[in-house]
Design a protein around this motif. Structure first.
Motif, mmCIF file in Angstrom:
data_model
loop_
_atom_site.group_PDB
_atom_site.id
_atom_site.type_symbol
_atom_site.label_atom_id
_atom_site.label_comp_id
_atom_site.label_asym_id
_atom_site.label_seq_id
_atom_site.Cartn_x
_atom_site.Cartn_y
_atom_site.Cartn_z
ATOM 1 N N GLY A 7 0.733 -1.529 0.061
ATOM 2 C CA GLY A 7 -0.082 -0.201 0.133
ATOM 3 C C GLY A 7 0.832 1.561 -0.090
ATOM 4 O O GLY A 7 0.280 2.609 -0.259
ATOM 5 N N ILE A 8 2.141 1.314 0.005
ATOM 6 C CA ILE A 8 2.720 2.330 0.489
ATOM 7 C C ILE A 8 3.082 2.728 -0.613
ATOM 8 O O ILE A 8 3.092 1.940 -1.589
ATOM 9 C CB ILE A 8 3.870 2.535 1.390
ATOM 10 N N ILE A 9 4.087 3.819 -1.011
ATOM 11 C CA ILE A 9 4.582 4.208 -2.107
ATOM 12 C C ILE A 9 5.676 3.110 -2.546
ATOM 13 O O ILE A 9 6.886 3.734 -1.520
ATOM 14 C CB ILE A 9 4.387 6.108 -2.639
ATOM 15 N N ALA A 10 6.261 2.948 -3.442
ATOM 16 C CA ALA A 10 7.765 2.363 -3.979
ATOM 17 C C ALA A 10 8.695 3.479 -3.325
ATOM 18 O O ALA A 10 8.296 4.476 -4.903
ATOM 19 C CB ALA A 10 7.589 1.118 -4.751
ATOM 20 N N PRO A 11 9.813 3.685 -3.058
ATOM 21 C CA PRO A 11 10.579 4.520 -3.519
ATOM 22 C C PRO A 11 10.835 4.057 -5.222
ATOM 23 O O PRO A 11 11.535 3.177 -5.520
ATOM 24 C CB PRO A 11 11.955 3.584 -2.746
ATOM 25 N N GLU A 12 11.155 5.314 -5.859
ATOM 26 C CA GLU A 12 11.709 5.934 -6.673
ATOM 27 C C GLU A 12 13.245 5.104 -7.036
ATOM 28 O O GLU A 12 14.126 5.449 -6.051
ATOM 29 C CB GLU A 12 11.079 7.245 -7.659
ATOM 30 N N PHE A 13 13.325 4.583 -8.141
ATOM 31 C CA PHE A 13 15.046 3.935 -8.551
ATOM 32 C C PHE A 13 15.407 3.634 -9.776
ATOM 33 O O PHE A 13 14.870 4.162 -10.656
ATOM 34 C CB PHE A 13 15.448 3.007 -7.869
ATOM 35 N N GLN A 14 16.365 4.622 -10.450
ATOM 36 C CA GLN A 14 17.156 4.551 -12.169
ATOM 37 C C GLN A 14 18.336 3.569 -11.078
ATOM 38 O O GLN A 14 19.146 3.694 -10.955
ATOM 39 C CB GLN A 14 17.412 5.497 -12.264
ATOM 40 N N LEU A 15 18.656 2.678 -12.285
ATOM 41 C CA LEU A 15 19.861 1.441 -12.105
ATOM 42 C C LEU A 15 20.198 0.727 -13.614
ATOM 43 O O LEU A 15 18.891 0.657 -14.260
ATOM 44 C CB LEU A 15 19.575 0.276 -10.968
ATOM 45 N N GLN A 16 21.270 0.409 -13.738
ATOM 46 C CA GLN A 16 21.361 0.271 -15.015
ATOM 47 C C GLN A 16 22.131 -0.894 -15.475
ATOM 48 O O GLN A 16 21.981 -1.957 -13.736
ATOM 49 C CB GLN A 16 23.542 0.737 -14.946
ATOM 50 N N THR A 17 21.813 -1.905 -16.433
ATOM 51 C CA THR A 17 21.864 -3.181 -16.862
ATOM 52 C C THR A 17 23.071 -3.100 -17.316
ATOM 53 O O THR A 17 23.878 -3.059 -17.323
ATOM 54 C CB THR A 17 21.066 -3.167 -18.113
ATOM 55 N N ALA A 21 22.794 -0.276 -20.540
ATOM 56 C CA ALA A 21 20.911 0.211 -20.805
ATOM 57 C C ALA A 21 20.337 1.418 -18.656
ATOM 58 O O ALA A 21 20.685 0.428 -18.532
ATOM 59 C CB ALA A 21 20.130 -0.505 -21.014
ATOM 60 N N ARG A 22 19.947 2.148 -18.790
ATOM 61 C CA ARG A 22 19.300 3.218 -17.597
ATOM 62 C C ARG A 22 17.925 2.458 -17.643
ATOM 63 O O ARG A 22 17.349 3.366 -18.207
ATOM 64 C CB ARG A 22 19.995 3.792 -16.865
ATOM 65 N N LEU A 23 17.321 2.174 -16.674
ATOM 66 C CA LEU A 23 15.787 1.744 -16.163
ATOM 67 C C LEU A 23 15.619 2.136 -14.957
ATOM 68 O O LEU A 23 16.137 2.495 -14.006
ATOM 69 C CB LEU A 23 15.636 -0.113 -15.843
ATOM 70 N N LYS A 24 14.421 3.127 -14.921
ATOM 71 C CA LYS A 24 13.453 3.797 -14.447
ATOM 72 C C LYS A 24 12.710 3.260 -14.120
ATOM 73 O O LYS A 24 11.708 3.084 -14.225
ATOM 74 C CB LYS A 24 13.314 5.632 -14.843
ATOM 75 N N VAL A 92 17.463 -7.171 -16.459
ATOM 76 C CA VAL A 92 18.509 -7.171 -14.353
ATOM 77 C C VAL A 92 19.155 -6.072 -14.598
ATOM 78 O O VAL A 92 20.518 -5.909 -15.585
ATOM 79 C CB VAL A 92 19.481 -8.949 -15.079
ATOM 80 N N VAL A 93 19.075 -5.532 -13.246
ATOM 81 C CA VAL A 93 19.740 -4.025 -13.418
ATOM 82 C C VAL A 93 20.888 -4.612 -12.286
ATOM 83 O O VAL A 93 20.153 -5.660 -10.966
ATOM 84 C CB VAL A 93 18.866 -2.909 -12.772
ATOM 85 N N ILE A 94 21.650 -3.794 -11.600
ATOM 86 C CA ILE A 94 22.724 -4.093 -10.848
ATOM 87 C C ILE A 94 22.704 -3.282 -9.705
ATOM 88 O O ILE A 94 22.806 -1.654 -10.212
ATOM 89 C CB ILE A 94 24.129 -3.767 -11.632
ATOM 90 N N ASP A 95 22.272 -2.940 -8.462
ATOM 91 C CA ASP A 95 22.273 -2.933 -7.830
ATOM 92 C C ASP A 95 23.784 -2.612 -6.707
ATOM 93 O O ASP A 95 23.472 -3.277 -5.715
ATOM 94 C CB ASP A 95 21.233 -2.819 -6.565
ATOM 95 N N GLU A 96 25.127 -1.923 -6.978
ATOM 96 C CA GLU A 96 26.220 -2.096 -6.261
ATOM 97 C C GLU A 96 26.204 -1.797 -4.929
ATOM 98 O O GLU A 96 25.524 -0.420 -4.202
ATOM 99 C CB GLU A 96 27.158 -1.362 -7.425
ATOM 100 N N HIS A 97 27.253 -2.089 -4.417
ATOM 101 C CA HIS A 97 27.462 -1.604 -2.784
ATOM 102 C C HIS A 97 27.452 -0.385 -2.413
ATOM 103 O O HIS A 97 28.301 0.076 -2.899
ATOM 104 C CB HIS A 97 29.183 -2.424 -2.299
ATOM 105 N N PRO A 98 27.254 0.168 -2.108
ATOM 106 C CA PRO A 98 26.548 -0.252 -0.779
ATOM 107 C C PRO A 98 24.975 -0.748 -0.942
ATOM 108 O O PRO A 98 23.984 -0.468 -0.014
ATOM 109 C CB PRO A 98 26.725 1.395 0.525
ATOM 110 N N TYR A 99 24.147 -0.534 -1.883
ATOM 111 C CA TYR A 99 22.862 -1.301 -2.355
ATOM 112 C C TYR A 99 22.573 -0.189 -1.712
ATOM 113 O O TYR A 99 20.963 -0.465 -1.049
ATOM 114 C CB TYR A 99 22.629 -2.452 -1.382
#
Length: 165
Positions: A7-17, A21-24, A92-99
Motif C-alpha cells: 500500500g505504500i509508495i515504492a521508492p523511485e530508483f534508476q539502475l543500470q543493466t 541500459a538505464r532503467l527507471k 536485470v539491473v545491478i544494485d552495487e554496494h552499498p545497495y
C-alpha cells in the motif's frame, strides 16, 4: 519489518543493466505494473526462485515492455554469470554496494519480491521462495497485459509452498 508494507509508495530508483541500459521505475510503470525480484546469486533460495520467475516472463505473451526486473546485489561479472546460467530473458539491473536501492526497499533477505502498480504503490511484497507470491505475480501481470495466466507450478512438483531466503 522484512520488506516494505503493501500500500505504500515504492521508492523511485534508476539502475543500470550489465549492457549499460538505464532503467527507471517511474518510466516503466507508465506501461503497467512491474515485478521486482531482488537477489544474490550465491543464495540457494534465489537459485531456486529465478527459474520460476523466468517461466512467468516466458509465459507472458505480450513482452514488448518487460514487466519483470531482476535486481542483482552482485558485481558485473557475477550478474552476467547468473543471467547466463539461468537463461534470464527479462532485464536485470545491478544494485552495487552499498545497495542503496535494496536498502530503500528494506531488503533484508533474498530473494525479495515486489509487485508495484502503475501508481507506484506496493501491491504485493514477500521474501524467500513463495509459491503464493509467484502465482500472484503471474496472475497480476497477465491480467494487466490481457494475456493468459502463465502456469508456474505443476501438481505434485514436491516443492514447498515457502522456503526462507
Amino acid at each position: 519489518m522484512d520488506h516494505l508494507e503493501e500500500g505504500i509508495i515504492a521508492p523511485e530508483f534508476q539502475l543500470q543493466t550489465p549492457d549499460g541500459a538505464r532503467l527507471k521505475l517511474s518510466e516503466a510503470i507508465q506501461s503497467g505494473p512491474i515485478a521486482l525480484a531482488f537477489y544474490k546469486s550465491s543464495c540457494p533460495t534465489s537459485q531456486l526462485t529465478f527459474p520460476f520467475i523466468q517461466n512467468i516472463f516466458s509465459g507472458l505473451t505480450v513482452n514488448k515492455n518487460p514487466r519483470i526486473w531482476g535486481i542483482s546485489q552482485d558485481d558485473f561479472t557475477e550478474t552476467l554469470r547468473f543471467i547466463a546460467e539461468y537463461k534470464l530473458e527479462f532485464p536485470v539491473v545491478i544494485d552495487e554496494h552499498p545497495y542503496r536501492v535494496s536498502s530503500s526497499y528494506e531488503v533484508h533477505y533474498v530473494p525479495t519480491l515486489y509487485l508495484i502498480d502503475s501508481e507506484r504503490r506496493v501491491r504485493m511484497a514477500d521474501f524467500g521462495f513463495s509459491k503464493p507470491a509467484l502465482n500472484t505475480i503471474a496472475k497480476e501481470l497477465a491480467d494487466s497485459l490481457g494475456c493468459p495466466i502463465p502456469s508456474v507450478f505443476s501438481d505434485g512438483d514436491n516443492l514447498p509452498d515457502r522456503r526462507p531466503g
